[in-house]
Write a protein that holds these residues in place. Structure first.
Motif, PDB file in Angstrom:
ATOM      1  N   GLY A  90       0.823  -1.204   0.000  1.00  0.00           N
ATOM      2  CA  GLY A  90       0.000   0.000   0.000  1.00  0.00           C
ATOM      3  C   GLY A  90       0.857   1.254   0.000  1.00  0.00           C
ATOM      4  O   GLY A  90       0.547   2.235  -0.686  1.00  0.00           O
ATOM      5  N   GLY A  91       1.977   1.222   0.744  1.00  0.00           N
ATOM      6  CA  GLY A  91       2.886   2.353   0.768  1.00  0.00           C
ATOM      7  C   GLY A  91       3.528   2.628  -0.579  1.00  0.00           C
ATOM      8  O   GLY A  91       3.753   3.779  -0.951  1.00  0.00           O
ATOM      9  N   LEU A  92       3.817   1.561  -1.320  1.00  0.00           N
ATOM     10  CA  LEU A  92       4.389   1.735  -2.658  1.00  0.00           C
ATOM     11  C   LEU A  92       3.412   2.457  -3.579  1.00  0.00           C
ATOM     12  O   LEU A  92       3.792   3.368  -4.327  1.00  0.00           O
ATOM     13  CB  LEU A  92       4.760   0.369  -3.239  1.00  0.00           C
ATOM     14  CG  LEU A  92       5.410   0.371  -4.633  1.00  0.00           C
ATOM     15  CD1 LEU A  92       6.732   1.133  -4.594  1.00  0.00           C
ATOM     16  CD2 LEU A  92       5.620  -1.057  -5.123  1.00  0.00           C
ATOM     17  N   ALA A 278      11.934  12.060  10.150  1.00  0.00           N
ATOM     18  CA  ALA A 278      11.672  11.714   8.750  1.00  0.00           C
ATOM     19  C   ALA A 278      12.068  12.859   7.814  1.00  0.00           C
ATOM     20  O   ALA A 278      12.590  12.621   6.722  1.00  0.00           O
ATOM     21  CB  ALA A 278      10.194  11.367   8.563  1.00  0.00           C
ATOM     22  N   ARG A 279      11.821  14.098   8.231  1.00  0.00           N
ATOM     23  CA  ARG A 279      12.173  15.249   7.392  1.00  0.00           C
ATOM     24  C   ARG A 279      13.684  15.376   7.207  1.00  0.00           C
ATOM     25  O   ARG A 279      14.152  15.941   6.215  1.00  0.00           O
ATOM     26  CB  ARG A 279      11.631  16.538   8.009  1.00  0.00           C
ATOM     27  CG  ARG A 279      10.123  16.695   7.939  1.00  0.00           C
ATOM     28  CD  ARG A 279       9.683  17.928   8.701  1.00  0.00           C
ATOM     29  NE  ARG A 279       8.243  18.063   8.741  1.00  0.00           N
ATOM     30  CZ  ARG A 279       7.514  18.727   7.847  1.00  0.00           C
ATOM     31  NH1 ARG A 279       8.124  19.318   6.837  1.00  0.00           N
ATOM     32  NH2 ARG A 279       6.207  18.809   7.963  1.00  0.00           N
ATOM     33  N   ARG A 288       9.479   6.486   1.072  1.00  0.00           N
ATOM     34  CA  ARG A 288       9.123   6.735   2.473  1.00  0.00           C
ATOM     35  C   ARG A 288       7.949   5.872   2.942  1.00  0.00           C
ATOM     36  O   ARG A 288       8.038   5.217   3.990  1.00  0.00           O
ATOM     37  CB  ARG A 288       8.811   8.216   2.684  1.00  0.00           C
ATOM     38  CG  ARG A 288      10.018   9.125   2.573  1.00  0.00           C
ATOM     39  CD  ARG A 288       9.648  10.573   2.861  1.00  0.00           C
ATOM     40  NE  ARG A 288      10.793  11.451   2.692  1.00  0.00           N
ATOM     41  CZ  ARG A 288      11.695  11.708   3.630  1.00  0.00           C
ATOM     42  NH1 ARG A 288      11.547  11.152   4.821  1.00  0.00           N
ATOM     43  NH2 ARG A 288      12.708  12.511   3.398  1.00  0.00           N
ATOM     44  N   PRO A 289       6.820   5.852   2.215  1.00  0.00           N
ATOM     45  CA  PRO A 289       5.708   5.020   2.688  1.00  0.00           C
ATOM     46  C   PRO A 289       6.024   3.514   2.655  1.00  0.00           C
ATOM     47  O   PRO A 289       5.451   2.763   3.445  1.00  0.00           O
ATOM     48  CB  PRO A 289       4.570   5.361   1.710  1.00  0.00           C
ATOM     49  CG  PRO A 289       4.973   6.627   1.054  1.00  0.00           C
ATOM     50  CD  PRO A 289       6.455   6.620   1.015  1.00  0.00           C
ATOM     51  N   VAL A 290       6.909   3.106   1.781  1.00  0.00           N
ATOM     52  CA  VAL A 290       7.267   1.686   1.717  1.00  0.00           C
ATOM     53  C   VAL A 290       7.987   1.263   2.997  1.00  0.00           C
ATOM     54  O   VAL A 290       7.635   0.259   3.634  1.00  0.00           O
ATOM     55  CB  VAL A 290       8.145   1.393   0.484  1.00  0.00           C
ATOM     56  CG1 VAL A 290       8.572  -0.070   0.478  1.00  0.00           C
ATOM     57  CG2 VAL A 290       7.401   1.736  -0.792  1.00  0.00           C
ATOM     58  N   ILE A 291       8.988   2.040   3.387  1.00  0.00           N
ATOM     59  CA  ILE A 291       9.730   1.725   4.609  1.00  0.00           C
ATOM     60  C   ILE A 291       8.834   1.858   5.836  1.00  0.00           C
ATOM     61  O   ILE A 291       8.839   1.013   6.737  1.00  0.00           O
ATOM     62  CB  ILE A 291      10.958   2.640   4.726  1.00  0.00           C
ATOM     63  CG1 ILE A 291      11.930   2.355   3.572  1.00  0.00           C
ATOM     64  CG2 ILE A 291      11.648   2.448   6.068  1.00  0.00           C
ATOM     65  CD1 ILE A 291      13.135   3.253   3.563  1.00  0.00           C
ATOM     66  N   SER A 344       5.619   8.894   7.548  1.00  0.00           N
ATOM     67  CA  SER A 344       5.992   8.238   6.291  1.00  0.00           C
ATOM     68  C   SER A 344       5.160   8.705   5.108  1.00  0.00           C
ATOM     69  O   SER A 344       5.241   8.117   4.036  1.00  0.00           O
ATOM     70  CB  SER A 344       5.860   6.711   6.449  1.00  0.00           C
ATOM     71  OG  SER A 344       6.677   6.239   7.493  1.00  0.00           O
ATOM     72  N   ARG A 345       4.345   9.716   5.299  1.00  0.00           N
ATOM     73  CA  ARG A 345       3.513  10.321   4.249  1.00  0.00           C
ATOM     74  C   ARG A 345       2.293   9.476   3.877  1.00  0.00           C
ATOM     75  O   ARG A 345       1.704   9.688   2.824  1.00  0.00           O
ATOM     76  CB  ARG A 345       4.329  10.617   2.984  1.00  0.00           C
ATOM     77  CG  ARG A 345       5.491  11.573   3.185  1.00  0.00           C
ATOM     78  CD  ARG A 345       5.006  12.982   3.488  1.00  0.00           C
ATOM     79  NE  ARG A 345       6.139  13.897   3.621  1.00  0.00           N
ATOM     80  CZ  ARG A 345       6.636  14.636   2.632  1.00  0.00           C
ATOM     81  NH1 ARG A 345       6.079  14.578   1.439  1.00  0.00           N
ATOM     82  NH2 ARG A 345       7.653  15.432   2.838  1.00  0.00           N
TER      83      ARG A 345
END
Length: 547
Positions: A90-92, A278-279, A288-291, A344-345
């Motif tokens: 889902g993050g990808l 994160a920034r 970012r969302p994947v990790i 992670s956005r």
């Protein structure tokens, strides 16, 4: 007798002179249209909220085989690798959408709605709102640990702003209709019409003007009506009827408020600290969302109750179905998972996580209280309800609407004294430490300090170009030599910096030049005009808040 007749003859003129200014003001704000549009927007936002919740279920189905919010039981039946990979996949998708299509490269939230309100209802483009809704539906459907209420508020406000642009309404009416959209979104999400009205006034508008009350109520009623027709007239959490065992528990309720304040403060620090970390890590946006999804999935393998919105785990805490060890564990890992999710956005809000953390805090506190005073302590389910309201109110900075939301979510109106005590202590102590809600912290990160008052916001948002006079007509009078002709201003300077310049140089007027090209005068800024502009803006804002 003649005087009575003369007075009676003048009565129609007196009434007309009394009523006419009020009617003129009503029509100037196009309030008759605002009322009609409030009903339309309320219905539109309710349909959008229904579609949004349905979309979350559809994205959830491929890996959980359920479209309901009971993800805890469904996740426990899945292989560990599915739990690990689902948020990452889902993050990808989320990262790809943010990188390729989303103009802001992040999902919208309640803070964006507050910022749009202070800018006269502007700053909520429809395209960005729809992309944000899609990103959030994918995020929550794939197991990201966040709430759905904040995104619904943002989506509703975006739709409301689009309607306002079409009808070209004045700023005051725009603000009211955006707040109306928010009320409908909250009502449709929680089945809580009163809380929707209060949330729109308390968090979005920042005041309780009577002129805004009618359209906001109309929109909230429409949101609740359509939501009940679709989902049924049931509270979000169906719990037993709890009662306070003894008023000698009042000190325990106060201590619970103190405990909830500590949880709210630490949760806010976790959100802020994780976001800062994160920034300061350089990596591609899509990664970012994947990790973050892998991290959330790894936590979810051992604690499936943190995945998604988390209403089922909250419900179990309210019904005495969780042990103290489980609740304390979920308290820590849910705060961590939500912080990682938002940093992670992923799309999502903090309303549901705040209720979740509050329920776990209150439930664990109630079990400890029962072990110390078994004859006196009320059910720990009651303490879980109180904890929900206290933590959420402290994090959101919305004690009134949060208190009513808890009442409407649980039907626990008999707990009013205990809830108000816990909420007030938790909110006051959190305010003492952080000085602002999480929403206002987000705005502060963008340079928008709404919580400091209208005067401060105006002094920072008004630019010299807003009040400067035209430049001299003669061409030779428009030439400026920065090194010889003394102080000057840029048209992009703030009102605050301009007033400081006037004060330091003692001049009544200053030339205005364009930033990057100080050789040509583009306007004249006058000290008196700057003060007059500032005072007029203050009066307008104050008048709107009290009508």
């Amino acid at each position: 007798m003649r005087k009575i007749i003369e007075t009676a003859a003048q009565l129609p003129d007196i009434l007309i002179s009394w009523i006419t200014p009020n009617v003129r003001q009503f029509r100037a704000g196009r309030m008759q249209l605002v009322w009609v549009l409030a009903v339309f927007i309320g219905a539109l936002v309710a349909l959008a909220a229904i579609a949004f919740r349905t979309a979350i279920g559809l994205f959830q189905w491929p890996w959980l085989r359920t479209t309901t919010e009971l993800t805890m039981q469904a996740a426990a039946l899945q292989p560990w690798w599915v739990i690990l990979l689902a948020p990452a996949v889902g993050g990808l998708i989320v990262g790809w959408i943010l990188h390729r299509f989303h103009p802001n490269q992040r999902a919208g939230a309640v803070a964006d709605v507050i910022e749009a309100r202070v800018h006269g209802g502007r700053g909520l483009p429809l395209g960005a709102g729809l992309w944000s809704a899609l990103v959030t539906a994918i995020s929550l459907g794939s197991g990201a640990s966040a709430g759905r209420e904040g995104p619904v508020v943002h989506l509703g406000a975006t739709l409301g702003a689009a309607v306002c642009r079409y009808f070209r309404l004045p700023d005051t009416s725009r603000r009211i209709l955006i707040a109306s959209a928010v009320a409908s979104g909250v009502s449709a999400s929680f089945n809580a019409p009163i809380a929707g009205v209060l949330f729109a006034h308390e968090v979005v508008l920042g005041h309780y003007a009577v002129s805004a009350f009618v359209p906001i109520v109309l929109a909230s009623v429409m949101g609740t009506l359509l939501s009940r027709l679709w989902f049924g007239d049931v509270a979000a959490f169906v719990i037993p009827q709890y009662e306070i065992t003894s008023y000698l528990e009042i000190p325990a309720f106060a201590l619970l408020g103190l405990t909830c304040a500590a949880v709210a403060i630490l949760f806010q620090f976790a959100l802020i600290g994780t976001d800062w970390t994160a920034r300061n890590i350089t990596m591609p946006l899509w990664l970012r969302p994947v990790i973050g999804g892998l991290a959330v999935g790894a936590i979810g393998i051992f604690f499936p109750g943190i995945l998604g919105v988390g209403y089922d785990a909250t419900d179990m805490a309210l019904k005495h179905e969780l042990t103290i060890t489980t609740m304390l564990s979920l308290l820590v890992v849910k705060a961590a998972a939500t912080s990682i999710t938002l940093a992670s956005r992923f799309g999502g809000g903090i309303f549901s996580p705040s209720l979740y953390l509050g329920a776990m805090t209150g439930g664990a506190f109630g079990l400890i209280a029962a072990s110390v005073f078994p004859e006196m302590a009320s059910s720990h389910g009651l303490y879980a309800i109180l904890g929900m309201g206290a933590v959420a109110a402290a994090v959101l900075g919305a004690p009134f609407s949060t208190t009513v939301i808890v009442f409407e979510l649980t039907g626990g109106y008999a707990l009013s004294i205990a809830l108000l005590l816990a909420v007030s202590i938790a909110t006051g102590l959190t305010q003492a430490v952080h000085g602002k809600s999480f929403f206002h912290w987000q705005l502060g990160m963008r340079g928008c300090f709404v919580n400091e008052g209208v005067h401060q916001f105006l002094s920072e948002s008004v630019k010299v170009g807003d009040f400067m006079d035209p430049p001299p007509e003669a061409e030779e009078d428009r030439v400026f030599n920065p090194g010889e002709d003394g102080p000057y201003l840029h048209d992009t300077d703030t009102l605050e910096s301009a007033l400081k310049s006037f004060d330091s140089c003692g001049k009544a007027s200053l030339p205005v030049v364009r930033k990057g090209d100080a050789r040509q005068i583009i306007g004249i800024a006058r000290h008196v005009r700057a003060l007059r502009y500032f005072n007029a803006a203050l009066i307008k804002a104050t008048k709107e808040e009290h009508q």
